[in-house]
Scaffold this motif. Structure first.
Motif, PDB file in Angstrom:
ATOM      1  N   MET A  50       0.786  -1.284  -0.153  1.00 49.17           N
ATOM      2  CA  MET A  50      -0.119   0.031   0.144  1.00 49.17           C
ATOM      3  C   MET A  50       0.884   1.379   0.100  1.00 49.17           C
ATOM      4  O   MET A  50       0.618   2.367  -0.559  1.00 49.17           O
ATOM      5  N   GLU A  51       1.989   1.237   0.714  1.00 45.43           N
ATOM      6  CA  GLU A  51       2.873   2.563   0.709  1.00 45.43           C
ATOM      7  C   GLU A  51       3.202   2.793  -0.659  1.00 45.43           C
ATOM      8  O   GLU A  51       3.400   4.191  -0.815  1.00 45.43           O
ATOM      9  N   LEU A  52       3.539   1.871  -1.632  1.00 46.29           N
ATOM     10  CA  LEU A  52       3.964   2.171  -3.112  1.00 46.29           C
ATOM     11  C   LEU A  52       2.715   2.866  -3.571  1.00 46.29           C
ATOM     12  O   LEU A  52       3.019   3.845  -4.363  1.00 46.29           O
ATOM     13  N   ILE A  84      -0.171  -1.645  -9.003  1.00 42.15           N
ATOM     14  CA  ILE A  84       1.358  -1.573  -8.573  1.00 42.15           C
ATOM     15  C   ILE A  84       1.981  -2.801  -8.381  1.00 42.15           C
ATOM     16  O   ILE A  84       3.254  -3.030  -8.996  1.00 42.15           O
ATOM     17  N   SER A  85       1.324  -3.856  -7.910  1.00 39.00           N
ATOM     18  CA  SER A  85       1.882  -5.038  -7.813  1.00 39.00           C
ATOM     19  C   SER A  85       2.184  -5.962  -9.482  1.00 39.00           C
ATOM     20  O   SER A  85       3.417  -6.282  -9.439  1.00 39.00           O
ATOM     21  N   LYS A  86       1.317  -5.486 -10.217  1.00 44.36           N
ATOM     22  CA  LYS A  86       1.478  -6.002 -11.466  1.00 44.36           C
ATOM     23  C   LYS A  86       3.044  -5.322 -12.342  1.00 44.36           C
ATOM     24  O   LYS A  86       3.703  -5.951 -12.747  1.00 44.36           O
ATOM     25  N   HIS A  87       3.025  -3.967 -12.074  1.00 43.93           N
ATOM     26  CA  HIS A  87       4.081  -3.265 -12.444  1.00 43.93           C
ATOM     27  C   HIS A  87       5.466  -3.748 -11.810  1.00 43.93           C
ATOM     28  O   HIS A  87       6.369  -3.942 -12.357  1.00 43.93           O
ATOM     29  N   LEU A  88       5.341  -4.056 -10.375  1.00 40.69           N
ATOM     30  CA  LEU A  88       6.522  -4.538  -9.846  1.00 40.69           C
ATOM     31  C   LEU A  88       6.951  -6.092 -10.336  1.00 40.69           C
ATOM     32  O   LEU A  88       7.895  -6.370 -10.359  1.00 40.69           O
TER      33      LEU A  88
END
Length: 85
Positions: free
Chosen positions: A1-3, A14-18
């Motif tokens: 969540m912080e990102l 965000i998780s997909k990008h990571l």
């Protein structure tokens, strides 16, 4: 969540990008209980920087050649207009 907080993106996005960055070797991810800390991989980022710099130089050279061609075309056009007068 912080990102996800500073961005207009959802946490799943965000998780997909990571995951993409991890598969590319640009980051590494670990586990710390519920958290999944991510670290930048400096060596891989250096390789990307080198590739981008080579690509930039190539594009710059192409644009310089295009500029020269356009200048030649303008000069020919001016000569043609002068002759018609």
């Amino acid at each position: 969540m912080e990102l996800a907080e500073p961005f207009a993106m959802t946490q799943p996005a965000i998780s997909k990008h990571l995951k993409v960055l991890e598969r590319a070797g640009l980051i590494s991810r670990g586990r710390d209980a519920q958290r999944r800390p991510s670290r930048l991989e400096a060596k891989a980022l250096g390789e990307v920087t080198d590739w981008l710099e080579n690509y930039r130089r190539s594009l710059e050279s192409s644009f310089e050649r295009l500029d020269s061609l356009l200048e030649e075309m303008k000069a020919k056009e001016k000569k043609t207009k002068r002759r018609k007068r």
